[in-house]
Scaffold this motif. Structure first.
Motif, PDB file in Angstrom:
ATOM      1  N   THR A 227       0.713  -1.355   0.000  1.00  0.00           N
ATOM      2  CA  THR A 227      -0.079   0.092   0.090  1.00  0.00           C
ATOM      3  C   THR A 227       0.818   1.188   0.173  1.00  0.00           C
ATOM      4  O   THR A 227       2.044   1.289   0.535  1.00  0.00           O
ATOM      5  N   VAL A 228       0.186   2.187  -0.538  1.00  0.00           N
ATOM      6  CA  VAL A 228       0.898   3.573  -0.550  1.00  0.00           C
ATOM      7  C   VAL A 228       1.051   4.012   0.848  1.00  0.00           C
ATOM      8  O   VAL A 228       2.298   4.811   1.149  1.00  0.00           O
ATOM      9  N   ALA A 229       0.252   3.904   1.830  1.00  0.00           N
ATOM     10  CA  ALA A 229       0.397   4.325   3.272  1.00  0.00           C
ATOM     11  C   ALA A 229       1.682   3.826   3.741  1.00  0.00           C
ATOM     12  O   ALA A 229       2.293   4.668   4.564  1.00  0.00           O
ATOM     13  N   LEU A 230       1.966   2.575   3.730  1.00  0.00           N
ATOM     14  CA  LEU A 230       3.313   2.165   4.093  1.00  0.00           C
ATOM     15  C   LEU A 230       4.493   2.748   3.265  1.00  0.00           C
ATOM     16  O   LEU A 230       5.459   3.001   4.128  1.00  0.00           O
ATOM     17  N   GLN A 236       9.981   4.727   5.681  1.00  0.00           N
ATOM     18  CA  GLN A 236      11.046   5.547   4.664  1.00  0.00           C
ATOM     19  C   GLN A 236      12.326   5.723   5.101  1.00  0.00           C
ATOM     20  O   GLN A 236      13.342   5.765   4.559  1.00  0.00           O
ATOM     21  N   LYS A 237      12.292   5.822   6.529  1.00  0.00           N
ATOM     22  CA  LYS A 237      13.793   6.338   7.008  1.00  0.00           C
ATOM     23  C   LYS A 237      14.243   4.989   7.661  1.00  0.00           C
ATOM     24  O   LYS A 237      15.728   4.976   8.035  1.00  0.00           O
ATOM     25  N   SER A 238      13.667   4.014   7.947  1.00  0.00           N
ATOM     26  CA  SER A 238      14.044   2.734   8.752  1.00  0.00           C
ATOM     27  C   SER A 238      14.256   1.534   7.873  1.00  0.00           C
ATOM     28  O   SER A 238      15.407   0.720   8.107  1.00  0.00           O
ATOM     29  N   LEU A 239      13.294   1.296   6.967  1.00  0.00           N
ATOM     30  CA  LEU A 239      13.522  -0.108   6.412  1.00  0.00           C
ATOM     31  C   LEU A 239      14.499  -0.172   5.343  1.00  0.00           C
ATOM     32  O   LEU A 239      14.704   0.617   4.375  1.00  0.00           O
ATOM     33  N   ARG A 240      15.227  -1.237   5.584  1.00  0.00           N
ATOM     34  CA  ARG A 240      16.573  -1.508   4.664  1.00  0.00           C
ATOM     35  C   ARG A 240      16.468  -2.838   3.924  1.00  0.00           C
ATOM     36  O   ARG A 240      17.124  -2.860   2.805  1.00  0.00           O
ATOM     37  N   SER A 241      15.651  -3.789   4.379  1.00  0.00           N
ATOM     38  CA  SER A 241      15.648  -5.148   3.434  1.00  0.00           C
ATOM     39  C   SER A 241      13.997  -5.374   3.550  1.00  0.00           C
ATOM     40  O   SER A 241      13.351  -5.675   4.535  1.00  0.00           O
ATOM     41  N   LEU A 242      13.585  -5.792   2.532  1.00  0.00           N
ATOM     42  CA  LEU A 242      11.965  -6.090   2.290  1.00  0.00           C
ATOM     43  C   LEU A 242      12.154  -7.424   1.207  1.00  0.00           C
ATOM     44  O   LEU A 242      12.809  -7.478   0.187  1.00  0.00           O
ATOM     45  N   PHE A 256       6.487   3.832  -3.968  1.00  0.00           N
ATOM     46  CA  PHE A 256       7.294   2.662  -3.500  1.00  0.00           C
ATOM     47  C   PHE A 256       8.778   3.198  -3.415  1.00  0.00           C
ATOM     48  O   PHE A 256       9.372   2.815  -2.460  1.00  0.00           O
ATOM     49  N   CYS A 257       9.166   3.983  -4.088  1.00  0.00           N
ATOM     50  CA  CYS A 257      10.651   4.686  -4.319  1.00  0.00           C
ATOM     51  C   CYS A 257      10.820   5.713  -3.598  1.00  0.00           C
ATOM     52  O   CYS A 257      11.816   6.162  -3.378  1.00  0.00           O
ATOM     53  N   GLN A 258       9.978   5.937  -2.415  1.00  0.00           N
ATOM     54  CA  GLN A 258       9.970   6.689  -1.291  1.00  0.00           C
ATOM     55  C   GLN A 258      10.702   5.849  -0.095  1.00  0.00           C
ATOM     56  O   GLN A 258      10.955   6.608   1.049  1.00  0.00           O
ATOM     57  N   LEU A 259      10.901   4.579  -0.252  1.00  0.00           N
ATOM     58  CA  LEU A 259      11.572   3.779   0.723  1.00  0.00           C
ATOM     59  C   LEU A 259      13.068   4.057   0.489  1.00  0.00           C
ATOM     60  O   LEU A 259      13.819   3.164   0.124  1.00  0.00           O
ATOM     61  N   TRP A 260      13.360   5.261   0.919  1.00  0.00           N
ATOM     62  CA  TRP A 260      14.967   5.742   0.495  1.00  0.00           C
ATOM     63  C   TRP A 260      15.917   4.700   1.124  1.00  0.00           C
ATOM     64  O   TRP A 260      17.020   4.708   0.457  1.00  0.00           O
ATOM     65  N   PRO A 276       8.139  -0.044 -10.650  1.00  0.00           N
ATOM     66  CA  PRO A 276       7.966   1.510 -10.619  1.00  0.00           C
ATOM     67  C   PRO A 276       8.941   2.317 -11.215  1.00  0.00           C
ATOM     68  O   PRO A 276      10.264   2.116 -11.258  1.00  0.00           O
ATOM     69  N   PHE A 277       8.536   3.005 -12.063  1.00  0.00           N
ATOM     70  CA  PHE A 277       9.283   3.852 -13.239  1.00  0.00           C
ATOM     71  C   PHE A 277       9.938   4.838 -12.401  1.00  0.00           C
ATOM     72  O   PHE A 277      11.054   5.191 -13.199  1.00  0.00           O
ATOM     73  N   LYS A 278      10.125   5.087 -11.288  1.00  0.00           N
ATOM     74  CA  LYS A 278      10.990   6.095 -10.390  1.00  0.00           C
ATOM     75  C   LYS A 278      11.869   5.326  -9.684  1.00  0.00           C
ATOM     76  O   LYS A 278      12.580   5.593  -8.864  1.00  0.00           O
ATOM     77  N   ILE A 279      12.250   3.932 -10.177  1.00  0.00           N
ATOM     78  CA  ILE A 279      12.876   3.002  -9.218  1.00  0.00           C
ATOM     79  C   ILE A 279      14.378   3.709  -9.047  1.00  0.00           C
ATOM     80  O   ILE A 279      14.938   3.010  -8.113  1.00  0.00           O
ATOM     81  N   GLY A 280      14.722   4.349 -10.146  1.00  0.00           N
ATOM     82  CA  GLY A 280      16.244   5.240  -9.775  1.00  0.00           C
ATOM     83  C   GLY A 280      16.346   5.732  -8.733  1.00  0.00           C
ATOM     84  O   GLY A 280      17.672   6.275  -8.464  1.00  0.00           O
ATOM     85  N   GLN A 281      15.281   6.198  -8.047  1.00  0.00           N
ATOM     86  CA  GLN A 281      15.551   7.062  -6.674  1.00  0.00           C
ATOM     87  C   GLN A 281      15.990   6.209  -5.555  1.00  0.00           C
ATOM     88  O   GLN A 281      16.104   6.871  -4.680  1.00  0.00           O
ATOM     89  N   LEU A 282      15.917   4.874  -5.805  1.00  0.00           N
ATOM     90  CA  LEU A 282      16.147   4.157  -4.523  1.00  0.00           C
ATOM     91  C   LEU A 282      17.842   4.068  -4.717  1.00  0.00           C
ATOM     92  O   LEU A 282      18.603   3.010  -5.058  1.00  0.00           O
ATOM     93  N   THR A 283      18.375   4.975  -4.481  1.00  0.00           N
ATOM     94  CA  THR A 283      19.981   5.196  -4.576  1.00  0.00           C
ATOM     95  C   THR A 283      20.621   4.445  -3.626  1.00  0.00           C
ATOM     96  O   THR A 283      21.984   4.007  -3.682  1.00  0.00           O
ATOM     97  N   ASN A 284      20.217   3.859  -2.559  1.00  0.00           N
ATOM     98  CA  ASN A 284      20.958   3.042  -1.539  1.00  0.00           C
ATOM     99  C   ASN A 284      20.711   1.504  -1.935  1.00  0.00           C
ATOM    100  O   ASN A 284      21.628   0.675  -1.341  1.00  0.00           O
TER     101      ASN A 284
END
Length: 425
Positions: A227-230, A236-242, A256-260, A276-284
């Motif tokens: 979901t978008v809510a998650l 966004q600031k804590s999740l590292r592995s999904l 989804f690409c806001q899970l920085w 997600p077409f903005k997947i490039g924003q997942l720089t980490n």
């Protein structure tokens, strides 16, 4: 009456030596106990006649279950410090010995109740809650301090009791869960949650309230969406592995690409028709696995990733189209022109400023190869990309030994397309 928390006893006679922070607390059980009678009975003072029985504070640890006793609380407590009680922290200052009993990592409601009882004792009033017996704390009491719990069968799943409050790692696999147990969402110290191999169909938005959650494993469930809510929660600031492998997800939201902070993402064996077409924003992001899905192509921003490991084996990649899809309009519509201006100049927007459907349009705007944005006016083309250009280790995409995949690109104008036409040679 008992309280489970971390305790540090600080002597005020010792020099601070310029240190601003205290040491590390120890897991302990605080008990408000009935004070043991002396061998020779003393005459009751005026304050004690008809008043409260004397009580003492017992601080017990795993190494010292008999505990340290602090008596004469009525006269001995000098001050309470409760500014951070909502965070599970408080300090009780004693006169003799001159120490500060610093409490932390306590359940805030339990801490408030315990401090209320302690204040009543300090005032010489009766405590409504029965006082604990003055005896060594049982080893089982310290089970509540467990930080790791692994459950791998239905018969071991706790139905009648809560999970230990201080859990940092919880695994509940093969338990037949059809939904996330709401008791898990009260574990505010949780860092790793493994709910793999269950039958969960939907995730509650309140998972986003687990502010320390770093690893979330939902492998082999019945999820159809994330979901978008998650995506817009504290994750966004804590999740590292999904791990969302072996579910029924067809698409992930743009948000989804806001899970920085994501570094590891597993999407194998789903029904994904696009990333997600903005997947490039997942720089980490360093580890990406999306094998055995239904991806026909990769989004343009995929080229911005810098991965250590990439697995896209078994997808239904299509051959690049020879001719581009042209959806240009001249002149630009007011909507297109306004959207490009807002996005190019990074003007803040939200549903409290403009209608919600316009916010969705802006969120899903396409990025041209030149870096500008386009909404409904663009040229769409596909080309092939060698996956080694974005990942150090690449799993072959097919049984023919290929490491290339089609990439979807957008162009905001004819000039951008012409300048990049060598991409389609």
């Amino acid at each position: 009456m008992k309280l489970h928390c971390e305790v540090e006893v600080v002597s005020r006679h010792l020099p601070a030596l310029g240190l601003r922070n205290r040491g590390k607390g120890v897991r302990a059980v605080l008990s408000l106990c009935q004070q043991a009678p002396k061998s020779q009975p003393r005459p009751r003072s005026r304050d004690q006649r008809g008043g409260a029985s004397p009580a003492c504070l017992l601080v017990s640890t795993m190494k010292d279950r008999h505990g340290t006793r602090y008596e004469q609380l009525k006269e001995n407590i000098e001050q309470f410090f409760t500014k951070f009680v909502e965070e599970g922290k408080a300090t009780v200052r004693l006169k003799e010995p001159p120490v500060d009993i610093c409490l932390s990592k306590a359940n805030s409601s339990s801490l408030k109740s315990f401090l209320s009882a302690l204040r009543l004792v300090h005032r010489g009033c009766d405590v409504e809650t029965p006082l604990s017996p003055l005896e060594p704390v049982k080893t089982s009491e310290f089970e509540k301090f467990k930080t790791k719990m692994v459950i791998t069968s239905k018969k071991d799943y706790p139905l009648s009791k809560n999970f230990p409050y201080y859990l940092e790692h919880l695994q509940a696999s093969y338990c037949g869960l059809v939904r996330v147990d709401m008791r898990m969402l009260c574990l505010k110290n949780l860092k790793k949650l493994d709910l793999s191999h269950n039958h969960i169909k939907k995730l509650p938005a309140t998972i986003g309230d687990l502010i320390h959650l770093q690893e979330l494993n939902l492998n082999d469930n019945h999820l159809e969406s994330f979901t978008v809510a998650l995506c817009q929660s504290t994750l966004q600031k804590s999740l590292r592995s999904l791990d969302l492998s072996k579910n029924k997800i067809k698409a992930l939201p743009v948000q989804f690409c806001q899970l920085w902070e994501l570094t590891d993402l597993k999407l194998d064996d789903n029904e994904l028709i696009r990333l997600p077409f903005k997947i490039g924003q997942l720089t980490n992001l360093r580890f990406l696995s999306a094998a055995r899905n239904k991806l026909p192509f990769l989004p343009c921003e995929f080229k911005n990733l810098s991965l250590e490991y990439l697995d896209l084996y078994g997808n239904t990649f299509e051959q690049p189209e020879v001719l581009p899809v042209i959806m240009l309009q001249t002149p630009l519509t007011l909507l297109e022109s306004s959207a490009r201006t807002i996005l190019y100049n990074r003007i803040p927007y939200g549903s409290h400023i403009i209608p919600f459907h316009l916010c969705q349009d802006l969120d899903t705007a396409k990025t041209c190869v030149c870096g500008r944005f386009c909404l409904n006016c663009f040229i769409q083309g596909t080309t092939t990309m060698n996956l080694h250009s974005v990942a150090h280790t690449v799993v072959l995409v097919d049984n023919m030994g290929g490491t290339e995949a089609p990439v979807l690109s957008y162009f905001c104008s004819l000039s951008c397309y012409v300048n990049s036409c060598d991409m389609f040679k």
